[in-house]
Design a protein around this motif. Sequence first.
Motif, PDB file in Angstrom:
ATOM      1  N   LEU A  49      27.647 -20.552 -15.065  1.00 50.17           N
ATOM      2  CA  LEU A  49      27.325 -19.148 -14.816  1.00 50.17           C
ATOM      3  C   LEU A  49      27.126 -18.432 -16.137  1.00 50.17           C
ATOM      4  N   ARG A  59      22.671 -17.505 -12.361  1.00 50.05           N
ATOM      5  CA  ARG A  59      23.301 -18.723 -11.848  1.00 50.05           C
ATOM      6  C   ARG A  59      22.431 -19.968 -12.018  1.00 50.05           C
ATOM      7  N   ALA A  64      32.309 -16.439  -9.579  1.00 47.38           N
ATOM      8  CA  ALA A  64      31.971 -17.828  -9.208  1.00 47.38           C
ATOM      9  C   ALA A  64      31.894 -17.997  -7.694  1.00 47.38           C
ATOM     10  N   MET A 111      29.973 -24.237 -10.383  1.00 47.76           N
ATOM     11  CA  MET A 111      28.636 -23.872 -10.889  1.00 47.76           C
ATOM     12  C   MET A 111      28.758 -23.177 -12.243  1.00 47.76           C
TER      13      MET A 111
END
Length: 186
Positions: free
Chosen positions: A3, A19, A186, A1
């Motif tokens: 960030l 996020r 993360a 993902m």
Amino acid sequence: MSLLTLHYETGKAAPEVIRDGTAIAERLAEIGVLFERWEASCGFEPGADQETILAAYGEPVERLKKKYGFESADVISVEAIHPQKDELRARFLNEHTHSDFEVRFFIEGCGLFYLHPGDKVYGILCEQGDLLSVPANVRHWFDMGAEPCLKCIRLFTTPEGWVADFTGSDISQRFPKLEEYLKTFA
Ligand SMILES: [Fe+2]
């Protein structure tokens, strides 16, 4: 993902962590940074050549070329077997600026940018599918990690524009490196 983390310059105190992709793009737009997510128009093999990769992202690459006057695009890749990976990592871990945009689109892998536009530091973890621009003259540094694995499209207005001008600051030492950042956020 992907960030975004917002830090104080001191590196102390817990950062604000964002996020959501849209929220990341909005916060970065406030400091003139472009953050987008791109999808390839067609599939390609992991070992595909530069032309095939650029063709797969032809529409967004052309859109940015027109919008910002980029003259050329290429594909770079750094892997853990790169003989100069330690030197490369160390070089761009030092805070620097460029007189031109630095634009990276992550075809594969990940990397950690820190942008230092004013008295805040923005940590941006870029992953596959992320495009990030670093505006001209904005202080920043980049961590590809000890075992780099990244493949990126770069866009240029002039080749000279991408020369790094180091600020001499040791600020980057106060911020987590890629491995620690991944572990923490993360
Ligand atoms: Fe840079």
